[in-house]
Scaffold this active site. Structure first.
Site, short mmCIF file in Angstrom:
data_model
loop_
_atom_site.label_atom_id
_atom_site.label_comp_id
_atom_site.label_asym_id
_atom_site.label_seq_id
_atom_site.Cartn_x
_atom_site.Cartn_y
_atom_site.Cartn_z
N TYR A 157 0.85 -1.19 0.00
CA TYR A 157 0.00 0.00 0.00
C TYR A 157 0.89 1.25 0.00
O TYR A 157 1.81 1.36 0.82
CB TYR A 157 -0.90 -0.01 1.23
CG TYR A 157 -1.64 1.29 1.47
CD1 TYR A 157 -2.78 1.60 0.74
CD2 TYR A 157 -1.18 2.21 2.41
CE1 TYR A 157 -3.45 2.80 0.95
CE2 TYR A 157 -1.84 3.41 2.62
CZ TYR A 157 -2.98 3.69 1.89
OH TYR A 157 -3.63 4.87 2.10
N HIS A 158 0.62 2.17 -0.90
CA HIS A 158 1.45 3.37 -1.05
C HIS A 158 0.86 4.52 -0.24
O HIS A 158 -0.13 5.13 -0.63
CB HIS A 158 1.55 3.77 -2.51
CG HIS A 158 2.69 4.68 -2.82
ND1 HIS A 158 2.97 5.81 -2.07
CD2 HIS A 158 3.65 4.64 -3.79
CE1 HIS A 158 4.02 6.42 -2.58
NE2 HIS A 158 4.46 5.73 -3.61
#
Length: 312
Positions: A112-113
């Site tokens: 997840y960024h």
């Protein structure tokens, strides 16, 4: 009545407000506001430029040969990893659960960024320091092409790799890190919502290279930095340019713990879309298991210093 009307007319007249208007919209004030909003980003870029300059001097002094690029950057990479790992431990109490899933063999790490992806940087540093494993990372072409940063990004294996290059890296037995949500997720995700859309590029690479996909999620990562300015206009600008970076705030020493999930093994009988959906579900499961939502900076900060939390 005429006297009052004259005063009112003078008060709301354009000539009366012109001086104030000029002060508010003066280009210098707008420039100062932009600098203030983007100050964390500007400071980061300045630090990276300074580090790039040091590496450039190191390269000139040691007369790098193209045939031994990887070995040449090993010493600077060790120093950078050491500094990054120490900073993560001191400021964020950073730790990794499930490191055993990354110690052997090739694979694609999908994550997840958050607004800064600082957790992924800490993971790469820890991998290199503790497991002596190089992790190549895919970044946006806009970051890779920022003037003056290429030498630094090359030294830490961060580049806008194409599909063929990604497959080649994996076939050589290395790890490869990809954030399928990219800049869209970094800028516009709210409360850990995954925004991959129809992105299946990483899955196609994994299937072609015949390697597992390894899900990763970091607890409290959205509480390190948050961005402002999410709107329909900024989203439209991002979709048109793919270069928009919203201003951020934060920097509190919140508790960060990265969880590495069970690798999703190579399966020749599934499609790229199915593999991408499996990876997304795996990250969502890690998020739902370890992250209290909605996120809260103060709670994440208390977890950093709460002995009872550490014991559990």
């Amino acid at each position: 009545m005429s006297w009052f009307s004259q005063i009112l007319e003078n008060w709301i007249s354009f000539s009366y407000l012109e001086e104030y208007r000029a002060l508010v919209v003066h280009p210098l004030w707008l420039l100062k506001l932009l600098i203030l909003l983007y100050s964390p980003f500007i400071c980061t870029v300045l630090c990276l430029w300074a580090l790039s300059f040091v590496l450039h001097i190191y390269k000139k002094i040691n007369n790098q040969q193209e045939s031994d690029v990887s070995k040449f950057w090993e010493k600077p990479r060790k120093i950078i990893a050491q500094v990054c790992d120490i900073f993560g431990k001191i400021w964020y109490g950073y730790e990794v659960i499930g490191m055993e899933h990354l110690r052997k063999g090739p694979g694609i790490i999908v994550y997840y960024h958050s607004a800064t992806a600082i957790d992924y940087s800490f993971l790469v540093a820890k991998l290199f320091k503790e497991a002596q494993r190089e992790c190549f990372s895919v970044t946006h072409r806009g970051i890779y092409r920022l003037p003056g940063l290429k030498i630094l990004l090359n030294s830490i294996n961060l580049k806008d790799f194409n599909k063929a290059e990604c497959v080649e890296i994996l076939k050589k037995g290395h790890l490869l890190g990809i954030a399928p949500g990219g800049g869209r997720e970094a800028n516009f995700s709210y409360d850990y919502n995954i925004m991959w859309g129809n992105s299946t590029g990483f899955a196609r690479v994994a299937l072609e290279a015949k390697v597992p996909v390894i899900p990763m999620f970091t607890q409290n990562v959205c509480e390190t930095y948050r961005n402002i300015g999410k709107s329909r206009l900024t989203r439209w600008l991002y979709e048109k340019t793919r270069l928009l970076y919203l201003p951020i705030y934060g920097g509190l020493p919140v508790k960060l713990t990265t969880y590495i999930g069970e690798p999703i093994p190579y399966d020749p009988n599934i499609t790229a879309a199915e593999l991408a959906e499996k990876a997304k579900t795996a990250i969502e499961n890690l998020r739902d298991k370890y992250q209290i939502r909605p996120g809260n900076m103060l709670r994440a900060l208390s977890e950093r210093f709460d002995k009872h939390y550490k014991a559990n």
